[in-house]
Each structure stands twice: as C-alpha cells, then as structure tokens.
Scaffold this motif. Structure first.
Motif, PDB file in Angstrom:
ATOM      1  N   GLU A 266       1.117  -1.105  -0.028  1.00 19.71           N
ATOM      2  CA  GLU A 266       0.276   0.170   0.025  1.00 19.71           C
ATOM      3  C   GLU A 266       0.994   1.376   0.157  1.00 19.71           C
ATOM      4  N   MET A 267       2.149   0.876   0.140  1.00 16.61           N
ATOM      5  CA  MET A 267       3.099   2.233   0.063  1.00 16.61           C
ATOM      6  C   MET A 267       3.051   2.698  -0.910  1.00 16.61           C
ATOM      7  N   PRO A 268       2.770   4.416  -1.043  1.00 17.24           N
ATOM      8  CA  PRO A 268       3.088   5.258  -2.142  1.00 17.24           C
ATOM      9  C   PRO A 268       4.698   5.045  -2.342  1.00 17.24           C
ATOM     10  N   ILE A 269       5.066   4.332  -4.513  1.00 18.58           N
ATOM     11  CA  ILE A 269       6.123   4.175  -4.598  1.00 18.58           C
ATOM     12  C   ILE A 269       7.657   5.211  -4.216  1.00 18.58           C
ATOM     13  N   ALA A 270       7.197   6.241  -4.507  1.00 21.14           N
ATOM     14  CA  ALA A 270       8.560   7.425  -4.115  1.00 21.14           C
ATOM     15  C   ALA A 270       8.695   7.050  -2.181  1.00 21.14           C
ATOM     16  N   LYS A 271       7.823   6.655  -1.792  1.00 21.13           N
ATOM     17  CA  LYS A 271       8.222   6.269  -0.192  1.00 21.13           C
ATOM     18  C   LYS A 271       8.673   5.083  -0.184  1.00 21.13           C
ATOM     19  N   LEU A 272       8.092   4.076  -1.336  1.00 17.36           N
ATOM     20  CA  LEU A 272       8.804   2.400  -0.802  1.00 17.36           C
ATOM     21  C   LEU A 272      10.015   2.737  -1.908  1.00 17.36           C
ATOM     22  N   ARG A 273      10.980   3.629  -2.880  1.00 22.85           N
ATOM     23  CA  ARG A 273      12.017   3.986  -2.666  1.00 22.85           C
ATOM     24  C   ARG A 273      13.004   3.970  -2.279  1.00 22.85           C
ATOM     25  N   SER A 274      12.373   5.856  -1.421  1.00 22.74           N
ATOM     26  CA  SER A 274      13.306   6.214  -0.049  1.00 22.74           C
ATOM     27  C   SER A 274      13.024   5.345   1.253  1.00 22.74           C
ATOM     28  N   SER A 275      12.707   3.266   1.029  1.00 20.83           N
ATOM     29  CA  SER A 275      12.892   2.714   2.273  1.00 20.83           C
ATOM     30  C   SER A 275      14.197   2.089   1.853  1.00 20.83           C
ATOM     31  N   ASN A 276      14.445   2.434   0.931  1.00 17.47           N
ATOM     32  CA  ASN A 276      15.567   1.033   0.779  1.00 17.47           C
ATOM     33  C   ASN A 276      15.969  -0.322   1.029  1.00 17.47           C
ATOM     34  N   LEU A 277      14.568  -0.564   1.222  1.00 16.90           N
ATOM     35  CA  LEU A 277      14.375  -2.251   0.905  1.00 16.90           C
ATOM     36  C   LEU A 277      14.738  -3.108   0.037  1.00 16.90           C
ATOM     37  N   SER A 278      15.067  -4.630  -0.235  1.00 13.25           N
ATOM     38  CA  SER A 278      15.059  -5.032  -0.922  1.00 13.25           C
ATOM     39  C   SER A 278      14.257  -5.307  -2.381  1.00 13.25           C
ATOM     40  N   THR A 279      15.114  -5.593  -3.592  1.00 12.96           N
ATOM     41  CA  THR A 279      14.211  -5.979  -4.678  1.00 12.96           C
ATOM     42  C   THR A 279      12.750  -6.617  -4.009  1.00 12.96           C
ATOM     43  N   GLY A 280      13.367  -7.750  -3.715  1.00  7.52           N
ATOM     44  CA  GLY A 280      12.466  -9.277  -3.052  1.00  7.52           C
ATOM     45  C   GLY A 280      11.741  -8.502  -2.586  1.00  7.52           C
ATOM     46  N   VAL A 281      11.337  -8.070  -1.209  1.00  9.24           N
ATOM     47  CA  VAL A 281      10.336  -7.732  -0.442  1.00  9.24           C
ATOM     48  C   VAL A 281       9.807  -7.098  -1.181  1.00  9.24           C
ATOM     49  N   CYS A 282      10.382  -6.198  -2.511  1.00  7.16           N
ATOM     50  CA  CYS A 282       9.303  -5.258  -2.704  1.00  7.16           C
ATOM     51  C   CYS A 282       8.727  -5.315  -4.102  1.00  7.16           C
ATOM     52  N   LEU A 283       8.724  -6.517  -4.424  1.00  5.94           N
ATOM     53  CA  LEU A 283       8.502  -7.085  -6.081  1.00  5.94           C
ATOM     54  C   LEU A 283       7.097  -7.121  -6.374  1.00  5.94           C
ATOM     55  N   LYS A 284       6.226  -7.179  -4.885  1.00  2.00           N
ATOM     56  CA  LYS A 284       4.974  -7.631  -5.458  1.00  2.00           C
ATOM     57  C   LYS A 284       4.845  -5.986  -5.702  1.00  2.00           C
ATOM     58  N   ARG A 285       4.804  -4.729  -5.182  1.00  3.15           N
ATOM     59  CA  ARG A 285       4.580  -3.822  -5.542  1.00  3.15           C
ATOM     60  C   ARG A 285       4.836  -3.505  -6.036  1.00  3.15           C
ATOM     61  N   LEU A 286       6.430  -3.430  -6.857  1.00  5.34           N
ATOM     62  CA  LEU A 286       7.274  -3.073  -7.861  1.00  5.34           C
ATOM     63  C   LEU A 286       6.609  -3.280  -9.085  1.00  5.34           C
ATOM     64  N   LEU A 287       5.774  -4.882  -9.159  1.00  4.22           N
ATOM     65  CA  LEU A 287       5.575  -5.101 -11.088  1.00  4.22           C
ATOM     66  C   LEU A 287       3.607  -4.694 -10.729  1.00  4.22           C
ATOM     67  N   VAL A 288       3.108  -4.333  -9.778  1.00  2.00           N
ATOM     68  CA  VAL A 288       1.480  -3.487  -9.749  1.00  2.00           C
ATOM     69  C   VAL A 288       2.382  -1.808 -10.190  1.00  2.00           C
ATOM     70  N   GLU A 289       3.315  -1.498  -9.833  1.00  3.09           N
ATOM     71  CA  GLU A 289       3.395  -0.715 -10.318  1.00  3.09           C
ATOM     72  C   GLU A 289       4.025  -0.104 -12.097  1.00  3.09           C
ATOM     73  N   LEU A 290       4.642  -1.335 -12.242  1.00  2.00           N
ATOM     74  CA  LEU A 290       5.105  -1.495 -13.512  1.00  2.00           C
ATOM     75  C   LEU A 290       4.027  -1.990 -14.413  1.00  2.00           C
TER      76      LEU A 290
END
Length: 301
Positions: A266-290
């Motif tokens: 549910e995070m805004p993509i800008a906040k997600l980018r600044s979180s410095n989380l690994s790509t793996g844990v963010c993958l589902k959210r990134l695919l939705v954004e893509l």
C-alpha cells in the motif's frame, strides 16, 4: 579483627567506585579528612555504605550490631564473645559485604546518562566503540538499577528521536541499549516489555532489529513494536529495514509478516524507493507499479 576486615572492605569499595563516580569520590574525601583529624570513621562508613547502596537495610542492621558488639568486646568490660558468636559474625561479614564485588548504583547511573546524552565527544559514534564501552562498564553496575537506568535513558531518547541535530546521541542510545541487553539479558518481564513498547516506540522499534533480542520481549511487545515501526514508516520509510531484517531472520510471526508485506503493497512508490528495502521484498509492489505505468504509457486502460 572481623570488624577491621569489614571496615577496610567498605573503604576499598568506595576507593574503587570513585574511579568512575564523583559521589563516591566525595565520600572518600570526607573519609580521608576524618582520618586525618583522628576521628572515628566506623559509623560514618556504615551509614555511607547504606546510603550509597553497598549495603541493604538488612545488611546495615546486621553489621551495625557487629560494630556495636565490637565496641563492647574491645574495651575492658571483662566480656568476650563465644566461639559461636565469632563464627556467626564472620559468616555475616562475608555474606553481606566481603563476598560481593563492587557495584555502582544510582549516582554513577546519573553521571553516566548525563555523559551519554549531553557529551557528543564522550564516545566515538561507531557502534563498535559503544559496544566496547558497554562491555567495560556493564558488570560494574548493580543489577538492581538496570531497569531504572534503561527507563531513564529511553525517556530522554524519545525526545531526541525526531531531531536531526541529535542523531548522533539518539543512535548512541540505540547502540548502548542493544549491547546492554545482550550482556545482561531481558531485564523486564514480557508484560513490562509490552508496556515499554508503548512508551518508547521510536527508540525500541530501532533497538530490536535482531532476532536474538526481539524474541525475548514476548509476542505482545513484538506486535506493538511492529505496529509502531509501520506507523513511523509513513514519515521515515527506512524504519522498515528493521522489519525486513527480522523477517529474513525468521523472527516475525506469520501475522507480523503479513502486516509488514501488506504495508509495503500500500506504500506510495516514492516512499518505497526511499525505504531502501531489498528488491525481493518489494517485488509484488513494483510489478503492480510497472503494469500500471506500462498500461498508461501505451494508452491502454
């Protein structure tokens, strides 16, 4: 002879404590002055040892009785202790004074907290330097003030958490707490940890980033800290890195994992980018954004 051993042990304890505690140094100064003036220091030693914390109320009463009986037996009243009385007195002196190491209490704790919270040059800002400092002092601190010391430290750290100019002092406190708890154990019960998780949200959500410490505070406290971290992440997304580490270490429950991953979705993509989380844990959210981005760029709904 037993009383002399007792008195000399109390003197030694104050001289050892003065190396790190100014209050103990003042007591040593008074002691030296009294001896220089040829005044009796026995009762003074007992009272100050009780006041400082070397003696409990019970130990003070027992040793005071030994001192008073020593005054009777040491003067020509034609009275002497029985062998049983001598044996008992020796056991009491050993149990209540000689057998224990020198422990520092509230006066030292207050001085230590002042240095940690106000003196930027008291320690290097590296976690390894704080760890080494804790290893040096932790076993000198009386176990009876562990909870008091941590509560007073965390109360002040909460005030510093959102002030960028105090970042060095805030993270010094985080490092100190981790090293301290690793050395002495959990200190509080699970119920007490749950209470403190609500009182010191900003500090403790950063302290318990590792599995070993996180697991000792109880599930309710864990749930509270996970919730606090998710709440703080709305303004400080990098806090989520602590939860990712706990997830990767297998320290989170299934429900805690779900809360963490749902928050990422549910995070805004800008906040997600600044979180410095690994790509793996963010993958589902990134695919939705893509998918959303691709659909918009191609003019498709």
């Amino acid at each position: 002879m037993l009383w002399l051993a007792c008195a000399e042990s109390m003197k030694r304890r104050f001289r050892e404590a003065e190396k790190r505690d100014g209050t103990a140094g003042k007591i040593v100064g008074e002691l030296d002055q009294k001896e220089k003036d040829h005044k009796s220091v026995d009762k003074f030693l007992l009272e100050k040892a009780k006041e400082y914390g070397f003696l409990t109320d019970t130990a003070y009463t027992i040793l005071l009785n030994i001192y008073e009986m020593r005054c009777i037996y040491g003067h020509p009243y034609e009275q002497a202790p029985t062998p049983e009385q001598v044996t008992h007195a020796a056991a009491m002196v050993v149990e209540h004074l000689l057998v224990g190491p020198v422990r520092l209490r509230h006066s030292f704790g207050r001085t230590l907290l002042t240095s940690l919270l106000e003196d930027r040059n008291f320690l290097d800002d590296q976690e390894s330097a704080v760890d080494a400092f804790v290893a040096d002092v932790v076993h000198r601190i009386d176990v009876r003030i562990h909870g008091w010391l941590l509560d007073n430290y965390w109360r002040e750290l909460e005030k510093l958490a959102d002030d960028p100019s105090m970042k060095l002092l805030f993270y010094r406190g985080i490092f100190f707490t981790r090293a301290f708890l690793t050395a002495v154990g959990p200190v509080f019960s699970a119920d007490d940890w749950h209470t403190r998780a609500g009182l010191y949200k900003k500090s403790l959500s950063r302290v318990f980033r590792g599995k070993a410490l996180f697991e000792v505070i109880g599930e309710r406290a864990q749930d509270s800290l996970v919730g606090s971290a998710l709440e703080q992440a709305r303004e400080h997304p990098r806090v989520l890195q602590y939860l990712e580490r706990l997830m990767n270490d297998g320290a989170l429950t299934d429900r805690q994992n779900t809360r963490f991953l749902e928050h990422i979705d549910e995070m805004p993509i800008a906040k997600l980018r600044s979180s410095n989380l690994s790509t793996g844990v963010c993958l589902k959210r990134l695919l939705v954004e893509l998918k959303s981005h691709t659909g918009t760029s191609n003019g498709r709904p």
